[in-house]
Design an enzyme around this catalytic site. Structure first.
Site, short mmCIF file in Angstrom:
data_model
loop_
_atom_site.label_atom_id
_atom_site.label_comp_id
_atom_site.label_asym_id
_atom_site.label_seq_id
_atom_site.Cartn_x
_atom_site.Cartn_y
_atom_site.Cartn_z
N GLU A 195 -40.18 30.28 -52.06
CA GLU A 195 -38.96 29.69 -51.51
C GLU A 195 -37.71 30.12 -52.27
O GLU A 195 -36.82 29.29 -52.51
CB GLU A 195 -39.06 28.16 -51.54
CG GLU A 195 -40.18 27.62 -50.71
CD GLU A 195 -40.37 26.11 -50.86
OE1 GLU A 195 -40.65 25.46 -49.84
OE2 GLU A 195 -40.27 25.59 -51.99
C1 TNX Z 1 -43.43 23.74 -50.51
S1 TNX Z 1 -45.48 25.46 -51.22
C2 TNX Z 1 -43.22 24.11 -51.82
C3 TNX Z 1 -42.95 23.09 -52.82
C4 TNX Z 1 -42.95 21.70 -52.24
C5 TNX Z 1 -44.05 21.58 -51.21
C6 TNX Z 1 -44.20 20.22 -50.66
C7 TNX Z 1 -44.57 26.02 -52.15
C8 TNX Z 1 -45.06 27.21 -52.77
N1 TNX Z 1 -43.39 25.38 -52.32
O1 TNX Z 1 -41.72 23.36 -53.47
O2 TNX Z 1 -43.15 20.79 -53.27
O3 TNX Z 1 -43.78 22.47 -50.17
O4 TNX Z 1 -45.30 20.13 -49.82
#
Ligand code: TNX
Length: 519
Positions: free
Chosen positions: A332
């Site tokens: 992300e």
């Molecule tokens: C996505 S999955 C994220 C996290 C959040 C999560 C909550 C991922 C690699 N990053 O930053 O905590 O969703 O479900």
């Protein structure tokens, strides 16, 4: 409310125990009633009965595992169960042997034989013995986990089990960044996951809200980033000192669980930038954030200090981590351009190798050629991902955590009081009914190292919350990682029979309506 339900169940079950005829003829448990399901189970007639004269036999090299078995059996049985090197002929023994040498068992497999005269547990090494001990414990009546003396017939069903894992990596992830969980809470989680032969615990140690691991060369990461109030909504705070971390690594290793540390970069770094404003491009500290937004922070890709920071953190983390993997996040990074992202990973992934570890990151790292020698953790919802497929063709290995199956921070259904739902609701069957070896098009089983169940902690506060979201889904995912075949009807019966064990141990599991709970 959830805790009260568990207490009520415990009460009902203890009544059952007292009123059960002590001389019940058959063992309480069937030989195959084990989670994860063993590779091969051959029952036969004669059962073994644990008595006050039973001994545990083990070579000096296996005394640790033998001692752990004795510790698990003593409180409820009240028996002495001495650990001895050799027992006198005719003494009823549980005999452990770790120099077995049977190639197909590998490092973690075992062979368990139960006869009226005794039990033999054989493996190529201690990791296999530990796995076998977990199986053996599940073959005793659930009261074995009561923690206090119980009236029960301590019978183990007769037969032979041959068992070994499908995947080398069976993992759980705990986010200690959004909410800090104490070393004791982490240890309780290690206790519970290791019962299902989960052999890795990935700790998500840093995020926008907080920084949870001491780094000597950048001390403000924890004095500022781990301060009180740095949890989501300002709840909690805290961090692991190096001594805490090393102690956790040892505790986990004693249970054959390898700690995998994660520092998330180049996104998810707001807490680091609050502590060290030079890590932003304009040098201005951002405000601290305890909301749950994602994708807004990025390290400054063009500044050299970014790479000094990354290298210092990786070096210190590698030095206190005996396990082979070091996770550098990479998810992300929406505030980083694609070109910058790749440039960053091309410099940072090799740093992990420089300090002797295997680089591991979320599947976004697959965009960078340096990821061809790394491990990518797949967390997407789709069953294909062209970037990852191309990387796999070039050598990247994969750990499967598809969010709509393996994210145990998702709610079970619309009524679940905690958890998120962006990847959907995940009831136990949804977590169970998929195949990590064929789930992603273009990613063959040979490229899959294993399965991991991430538990993000935006909505978690304490150990009860962890347990409620983790169990029974963690057990379902552990079975996908270990067992060669998948059988939902069998799983829902076996995990249903397991439920009383959680209740005796005070584990606050979710009593899913999909499971055939015992009692
Ligand atoms: C996505 S999955 C994220 C996290 C959040 C999560 C909550 C991922 C690699 N990053 O930053 O905590 O969703 O479900």
């Amino acid at each position: 409310m959830r805790t009260r339900l568990a207490a009520l169940l415990a009460c009902v079950m203890s009544l059952t125990v007292v009123s059960a005829p002590a001389e019940a003829a058959r063992p309480a448990v069937a030989l195959g009633s084990v989670v994860p399901a063993p590779v091969q189970v051959r029952p036969h007639g004669s059962a073994f009965r644990l008595t006050a004269s039973t001994v545990i036999e083990a070579p000096p090299s296996a005394r640790g595992v033998a001692g752990r078995l004795a510790q698990a059996l003593r409180p409820a049985t009240g028996y002495r169960l001495p650990v001895v090197h050799r027992s006198r002929p005719g003494t009823p023994a549980i005999a452990l042997s770790s120099s077995h040498s049977e190639a197909r068992l590998g490092a973690e497999g075992y062979r368990l034989g139960v006869r009226a005269s005794g039990i033999t547990l054989r493996a190529n090494g201690n990791a296999g013995l530990f796995a076998g001990v977990q199986t053996l414990l599940q073959l005793l009546p659930p009261e074995i986990d009561a923690g206090t003396p119980q009236r029960s017939r301590w019978t183990v069903p007769g037969g032979e089990i041959v068992d070994h894992p499908r995947f080398a990596y069976r993992g759980a992830m705990l986010d200690v960044a959004r909410h800090f969980h104490t070393p004791d809470e982490i240890k309780r989680y290690v206790d519970e996951i290791s019962r299902f032969k989960v052999n890795h615990l990935h700790l998500h140690l840093s995020d926008d809200q907080g920084w949870r691991i001491q780094i000597d060369s950048w001390p403000r990461l924890t004095t500022v980033g781990g301060a009180p109030g740095t949890g989501v909504d300002g709840a909690g705070g805290g961090y692991l000192t190096k001594a805490d971390y090393r102690d956790l690594v040892r505790y986990a290793a004693d249970r054959y669980v390898t700690i995998v540390p994660e520092i998330d970069m180049p996104g998810h770094v707001n807490a680091a930038q609050v502590a060290y404003p030079e890590l932003t491009c304009d040098g201005v500290a951002p405000p601290p954030r305890t909301d749950t937004a994602v994708g807004y922070s990025s390290l400054c890709i063009g500044k050299e200090v970014t790479y000094r920071f990354a290298e210092d953190v990786i070096r210190e983390l590698a030095a206190m981590t005996p396990g082979p993997y070091l996770h550098i996040g990479g998810d992300e990074a929406h505030a980083t351009t694609d070109a910058d992202y790749v440039a960053f990973q091309e410099r940072v992934l090799p740093l992990v190798t420089k300090y002797g570890k295997i680089a591991y990151g979320w599947n976004e790292i697959a965009q960078a050629p340096a990821a061809h020698r790394a491990i990518a953790q797949y967390w997407g919802l789709a069953t294909e991902n062209a970037t990852l497929t191309a990387a796999v063709a070039a050598g990247t290995k994969v750990i499967m955590s598809p969010a709509n199956r393996a994210y145990i921070d998702m709610k079970y259904d619309s009524t679940t009081p905690i958890g998120l739902s962006w990847a959907g609701y995940i009831e136990v069957r949804t977590a169970y009914d998929w195949d990590p070896g064929t789930h992603l098009a273009g990613v063959p089983e040979s490229a899959v190292l294993g399965v991991e169940a991430p538990l993000w902690s935006e909505t978690l506060r304490d150990l009860d919350d962890i347990e409620f979201l983790a169990f029974p889904r963690l057990a379902a995912l552990a079975e996908l990682g270990w067992s060669p075949a998948r059988d939902w009807e069998s799983f829902r019966t076996r995990i249903g029979a397991y439920g009383p064990r959680w209740t005796y141990r005070g584990v606050d599991f979710y009593p899913s309506p999909q499971i055939a709970w015992a009692g």
